[in-house]
Scaffold this motif. Structure first.
Motif: not given
Lengths: 185, 103
Positions: B24-48
């Motif tokens: 999310v911090v490093l990438k410049r393309h908006a879609i890749v930033v969205l992918m980063g958000i999906e990865l973060m949500l997945n990490a939260v799901n693994i914890n849950l």
């Protein structure tokens, strides 16, 4: 055996996520995201969340990822077939940047220190819960019961939310909703 | 055949969250930033899900993860619709070039 499967799925997840980070091509990033999501589904199965794993594959891999790939194709610039500049590091920490390399350093430093902090917390934390025995048990029956009893209000709410979001997304993406300088609607 | 230590699930979740944050911090393309958000949500799901193992009767963690998945799907649909509209207007999806609201 179970440990081996866990390490395989964890490696799949982390390698996929890391490849999303390092690749320069947006479409490759989408495909590596597919790897990461599949690995996460495998981890869900190992944590006795079989229904959630299937939901993950159906919703993320079958829905969100297809949507993302369509987004990649619709926002592709046809005049520059290989636009290598679109994967340069972000320039958001721009207050004290000196060249292109420093932004990589700032972002990696933030995430690395966050991971170090989380790792220290996890190692030091003494969860009493984690010492209890745990068995593998299918969660489909329980999820069905819970959705119809305890979680019926959130279930209906999220259904309405999903409907409204998808209708709104369809309207937003349609060419009728062309942004104008003076809003006439 | 002993089950996997839950500490490892938490560790994988932490690593995945940090990788997503870096994307999310490093990438410049908006879609890749969205992918980063999906990865973060997945990490939260693994914890849950990892903590939900110890609650086999009510599985509140899995239920929350289910709702997180649904809301993430709605979020990415709306975000991609906005992104397509932004691309139509500005002819670019690079976040650094989107410096004005109206042009």
């Amino acid at each position: 055996m179970l440990q081996l499967a866990f390490y395989a799925f964890a490696a799949l997840t982390l390698i996929g996520a890391f490849a999303v980070l390092v690749t320069r091509n947006v479409l490759y990033a989408a495909f590596f995201l597919l790897l990461a999501l599949l690995g996460t589904a495998g981890l869900f199965v190992l944590a006795s969340a079989d229904f959630l794993a299937i939901a993950q594959i159906m919703i993320y891999v079958g829905g969100v990822l297809v949507l993302v790939i369509f987004g990649v194709m619709l926002t592709h610039k046809p005049d520059s077939p290989i636009d290598m500049s679109n994967q340069q590091p972000n320039r958001i920490p721009s207050s004290n940047r000196r060249g292109v390399g420093s932004s990589w350093i700032v972002g990696t430093l933030v995430a690395g220190s966050l991971f170090a902090a989380l790792f220290i917390v996890l190692v030091r934390a003494n969860f009493r819960l984690l010492s209890q025995p745990v068995g593998w048990k299918s969660a489909v029956n329980t999820i069905g019961m819970q959705l119809m009893t305890e979680y019926v209000v959130p279930f209906e709410t999220v259904a309405i939310l999903l409907l409204a979001a998808l209708v709104g997304a369809t309207y937003l993406a349609s060419p009728l909703a062309k942004p104008t300088r003076h809003a006439t609607r | 055949m002993q089950p996997v230590d839950s500490f490892l699930f938490l560790l994988v979740g932490a690593a995945l969250f940090c990788i997503g944050l870096t994307v999310v911090v490093l990438k410049r393309h908006a879609i890749v930033v969205l992918m980063g958000i999906e990865l973060m949500l997945n990490a939260v799901n693994i914890n849950l899900v990892a903590f939900s193992q110890y609650d086999p009767d009510r599985i509140q963690g899995q239920m929350l993860a289910l709702f997180v998945i649904i809301v993430a799907a709605a979020e990415s649909a709306v975000a991609l619709a906005i992104l397509i509209q932004v691309y139509r207007h500005f002819r670019t999806a690079q976040l650094d070039e989107l410096t004005e609201l109206n042009r």
